[in-house]
Design an enzyme around this catalytic site. Structure first.
Site, PDB file in Angstrom:
ATOM      1  N   ARG A 236       0.857  -1.185   0.000  1.00  0.00           N
ATOM      2  CA  ARG A 236       0.000   0.000   0.000  1.00  0.00           C
ATOM      3  C   ARG A 236       0.889   1.229   0.000  1.00  0.00           C
ATOM      4  NH1 ARG A 236      -2.537  -0.376   6.147  1.00  0.00           N
ATOM      5  NH2 ARG A 236      -0.640   0.189   7.231  1.00  0.00           N
TER       6      ARG A 236
ATOM      7  N   ASN B 148      -5.651   7.128   4.540  1.00  0.00           N
ATOM      8  CA  ASN B 148      -5.299   6.364   5.736  1.00  0.00           C
ATOM      9  C   ASN B 148      -3.854   6.671   6.102  1.00  0.00           C
ATOM     10  OD1 ASN B 148      -6.167   4.038   7.581  1.00  0.00           O
ATOM     11  ND2 ASN B 148      -4.157   3.349   6.863  1.00  0.00           N
ATOM     12  N   GLU B 149      -3.670   7.182   7.288  1.00  0.00           N
ATOM     13  CA  GLU B 149      -2.331   7.396   7.849  1.00  0.00           C
ATOM     14  C   GLU B 149      -1.359   8.029   6.841  1.00  0.00           C
ATOM     15  OE1 GLU B 149      -1.051   3.657   9.514  1.00  0.00           O
ATOM     16  OE2 GLU B 149      -2.147   4.044  11.355  1.00  0.00           O
TER      17      GLU B 149
ATOM     18  N   GLU C  82      -8.126   3.830  15.581  1.00  0.00           N
ATOM     19  CA  GLU C  82      -7.697   2.432  15.439  1.00  0.00           C
ATOM     20  C   GLU C  82      -6.859   2.032  16.630  1.00  0.00           C
ATOM     21  OE1 GLU C  82      -5.357   1.404  12.010  1.00  0.00           O
ATOM     22  OE2 GLU C  82      -6.629   2.540  10.659  1.00  0.00           O
TER      23      GLU C  82
ATOM     24  N   GLU D 228      -2.196  -8.625   6.409  1.00  0.00           N
ATOM     25  CA  GLU D 228      -2.455  -8.546   7.847  1.00  0.00           C
ATOM     26  C   GLU D 228      -3.388  -9.654   8.316  1.00  0.00           C
ATOM     27  OE1 GLU D 228      -3.437  -4.362   8.183  1.00  0.00           O
ATOM     28  OE2 GLU D 228      -1.318  -3.867   8.404  1.00  0.00           O
TER      29      GLU D 228
ATOM     30  N   HIS E  49      -3.505 -10.338  12.037  1.00  0.00           N
ATOM     31  CA  HIS E  49      -3.824  -9.218  12.937  1.00  0.00           C
ATOM     32  C   HIS E  49      -5.088  -9.546  13.713  1.00  0.00           C
ATOM     33  CE1 HIS E  49      -4.524  -5.059  14.179  1.00  0.00           C
ATOM     34  NE2 HIS E  49      -3.313  -4.772  13.724  1.00  0.00           N
TER      35      HIS E  49
HETATM   36  C1  GAL Z   1      -2.626   0.839  10.890  1.00  0.00           C
HETATM   37  C2  GAL Z   1      -3.348   0.970   9.572  1.00  0.00           C
HETATM   38  C3  GAL Z   1      -4.341  -0.161   9.367  1.00  0.00           C
HETATM   39  C4  GAL Z   1      -3.695  -1.477   9.691  1.00  0.00           C
HETATM   40  C5  GAL Z   1      -3.167  -1.431  11.089  1.00  0.00           C
HETATM   41  C6  GAL Z   1      -2.542  -2.734  11.526  1.00  0.00           C
HETATM   42  O1  GAL Z   1      -1.468   1.570  10.924  1.00  0.00           O
HETATM   43  O2  GAL Z   1      -4.022   2.183   9.466  1.00  0.00           O
HETATM   44  O3  GAL Z   1      -4.778  -0.145   8.036  1.00  0.00           O
HETATM   45  O4  GAL Z   1      -2.650  -1.697   8.802  1.00  0.00           O
HETATM   46  O5  GAL Z   1      -2.180  -0.440  11.173  1.00  0.00           O
HETATM   47  O6  GAL Z   1      -2.028  -2.637  12.824  1.00  0.00           O
END
Ligand code: GAL
Length: 664
Positions: A118, A156-157, A312, A360, A363
């Site tokens: 990404r 995003n970020e 998040e 992920e 996760h």
């Molecule tokens: C964040 C991100 C998410 C996901 C997450 C995993 O930094 O915005 O999309 O990747 O980490 O911990």
């Protein structure tokens, strides 16, 4: 543009937000039905949708497929779940990079990345800018009136780096705006050193890979530029969405890593609601809790004290040194409540349902691979119920008598090559100081160096290496008016152009601190120094001459033996302390507790019991989170929002549990 007061996701006014990233495109439709049912069971009221859906929404350039998203949003709306609708611009699809190879990011070394992960875009590439704005406007037009739409989540970020020619051109224009003339730039960057004087704007490049140490002013300016450039990309999308949906708040989720080139003070002027992602990097007992408090206080600070949103966090694990370590039962709930206590307008996670595949896939998620019949999901659902009970506390302002000055530019500059030590870690010192405050039970606001400090009893200044004159004057006038301030080593050392201020290190604060730093003595690796008051210092020490300051503690041995290590300078009606080394945890605790007490506070006597108070005109709320195995009680009277009923005089907070009391 003036900041708007749109800080509630539409339709959720008065309720705390609860939910997470929802990626239905990874699942067949029959799973969506179960998703929505489970969301209702868990009390979920807001989900971030579409954040990585670009290739699904626009499968070919200019061809859009919104039908699946229509269905998802309709389902959510009929279940009463709101959408934090994302623009998918953090992850351009493969067709994009084939059509626009010049919009792929290029590393410092000149390697052009390809798609396959990404963030594979260059923020300055015209093709990326157009494509990003186009997909944002398509989404805005299509869903402006959708009943599920509660908030826009742009991108995003933001944090992508690129050193390509598009970036070079944009950097050059940014520098022209900043300096006006090449003479001024040459002066600011000290280009007389190593024959770097520029005679043409187009000769100035991003700090690409070069033979030896690059120019420190160029490095710092490039990070500033990149922050502004990324922010401009946010603003481009925001303005399109704002035009289409003036009543819908717009945010973007911040990432707080050292690598992210975003000066979040500036960003926070542009978002309707500050939102942050938090992934602690240390799972040790109380350490995660301290990190959490730091991030929450920072998020509140960035918004100028206004509510913010935890956008998040990982539901059930903490990644530490590459291991996904489970959060012990109850820990996720307490950490979440710490965010709420400190001003978060809710609790959101990455992500709703664990992904079967993709980068992920391991996760954790609100609905884990094991499904809803799991401890993990039960704890999520129980948290949803708790948030429903404590929403009223959102009306209160977090009470803090201490301020910690936070400055990303000092963080960036201290990490640059060419420094007198390779491991100067601003963030670590700032977090250590904040953690000592946490252990002392002192809630802190995290503030900008130019913030109004008048309401604080104590101001702590981790190495404010880069500082503008007016920021230094702000600190001095706080002390003159009676404040107690402590500044750490290297504060006030360089100007905004990253040039050393004359008069010794910390030269910009020499008068305020009443000291002159004559020599620096970095401490490599495990090297330490002891202080006459028993503390140990590491990483850094200095030959400090006390001019008007009183010596609080001296170096006890070595070449600095007998020289000041910690000083205090009486000035105006206040005092300014200087800490010339990085104290060990015990030493830092003693110093911070002393400063808290000297400035009129009362250091905590219940370690690991986190107490935060939120105050409003009509009521106060006390959050008590017991992160230990000990049984604690805390003085409180009022309504117990968790258990129901009244608390009279004493609230018992059992090991690992929590309480929220409306006082009075
Ligand atoms: C964040 C991100 C998410 C996901 C997450 C995993 O930094 O915005 O999309 O990747 O980490 O911990």
């Amino acid at each position: 543009m003036p900041r708007r007061e749109l800080a509630w996701p539409r339709g959720l006014e008065g309720r705390l937000c609860f939910g997470g990233d929802y990626n239905p495109e990874q699942w067949p439709e029959r799973v969506w039905v179960e998703d929505v049912m489970l969301m209702r069971d868990a009390g979920v009221n807001l989900v971030t949708v579409g954040v990585f859906s670009w290739s699904r929404l626009e499968p070919r350039e200019g061809e859009f497929d919104f039908e699946w998203l229509d269905k998802v949003l309709d389902m959510l709306a009929s279940a009463g779940v709101k959408a934090n609708l994302a623009t998918p611009t953090a992850s351009p699809p493969p067709w994009f990079s084939f059509a626009h190879p010049d919009a792929l990011p290029v590393t410092r070394e000149g390697v052009r990345h390809v798609h396959g992960s990404r963030d594979t875009f260059c923020p300055s590439a015209p093709a990326y800018r157009q494509a990003a704005v186009r997909i944002a406007s398509e989404l805005g037009r299509r869903y402006a009136d959708h009943p599920a739409l509660a908030m826009w989540h742009v991108h995003n970020e933001y944090g992508t780096w690129c050193f390509c020619d598009h970036v070079a051109a944009a950097f050059s224009s940014w520098l022209q705006r900043r300096y006006g003339t090449l003479d001024r730039l040459n002066e600011a960057w000290t280009t007389s050193f190593w024959s770097q004087s520029y005679g043409d704007w187009s000769h100035i490049l991003p700090p690409r890979s070069t033979q030896y140490v690059p120019n420190p002013s160029q490095l710092l300016d490039f990070r500033r530029f990149l922050s502004d450039e990324l922010l401009a990309r946010f603003i481009e999308q925001r303005d399109v969405l704002r035009e289409l949906t003036p009543d819908v708040p717009i945010t973007t989720n911040y990432v707080l890593g050292a690598w992210a080139p975003a000066n979040l003070w500036a960003w926070s002027q542009e978002v309707d609601l500050v939102s942050v992602d938090h992934y602690p990097g240390d799972a040790r007992p109380l350490v995660t809790e301290q990190e959490t408090a730091f991030v929450a206080d920072l998020a509140r600070g960035l918004g100028g004290g206004r509510p913010w949103l935890l956008m998040e966090q990982a539901p059930h694990h903490i990644t530490a040194r590459g291991y996904s370590l489970p959060k012990e039962p109850g820990r996720m709930t307490r950490l979440s409540l710490s965010h709420v206590a400190r001003g978060s307008r809710g609790v959101m996670f990455f992500q709703w349902r664990a992904s079967r595949g993709g980068a992920e896939q391991h996760h954790s998620a609100m609905v884990p691979h094991a499904g809803p019949a799991s401890r993990a999901f039960k704890e999520v659902a129980a948290l949803g119920a708790v948030l429903g009970k404590i929403a009223e506390a959102d009306a209160g302002t977090v009470e803090a008598h201490v301020a910690l000055v936070w400055d990303p530019e000092s963080w960036w500059a201290l990490r640059q090559p060419g420094m007198p030590a390779p491991d100067l870690d601003y963030d670590a010192v700032a977090r250590a100081v904040h953690a000592a405050l946490w252990r002392a039970g002192a809630t802190a606001d995290i503030v900008h160096p130019r913030a109004d400090l008048t309401s604080y009893r104590l101001v702590l200044v981790p190495p404010l290496y880069v500082a503008a004159d007016d920021a230094l004057a702000n600190l001095a006038s706080y002390v003159d008016r009676g404040g107690v301030l402590a500044a750490w080593y290297l504060s006030g050392s360089v100007d905004l152009e990253n040039r050393i201020r004359p008069g010794g290190y910390a030269g910009g604060l020499r008068e305020l601190l009443g000291v002159r730093v004559e020599e620096i003595h970095p401490l490599p690796g495990d090297a330490t120094v002891t202080l006459t008051t028993g503390e140990t210092g590491h990483r850094w020490s200095e030959l400090v001459r006390a001019e008007s300051a009183r010596v609080v503690s001296k170096y006890a041995a070595g070449v600095l033996a007998g020289q000041p290590a910690i000083t205090a300078n009486a000035r105006g009606a206040g005092s300014a302390w200087y800490v010339s080394t990085q104290l060990d945890e015990g030493g830092l605790d003693r110093l911070v507790r002393r400063l808290v007490a000297e400035s009129g506070g009362e250091p905590s006597s219940s370690p690991g019991l986190e107490l935060v108070r939120r105050r409003s005109v009509g009521a106060d709320w006390l959050f008590a989170l017991n992160h230990t195995d000990a049984d604690w009680s805390v003085a409180a009277s009022g309504t117990d929002l968790i258990g129901g009923g009244r608390v009279e005089g004493l609230l018992r907070v059992a090991p690992g549990s929590f309480g929220v009391v409306r006082e009075g």
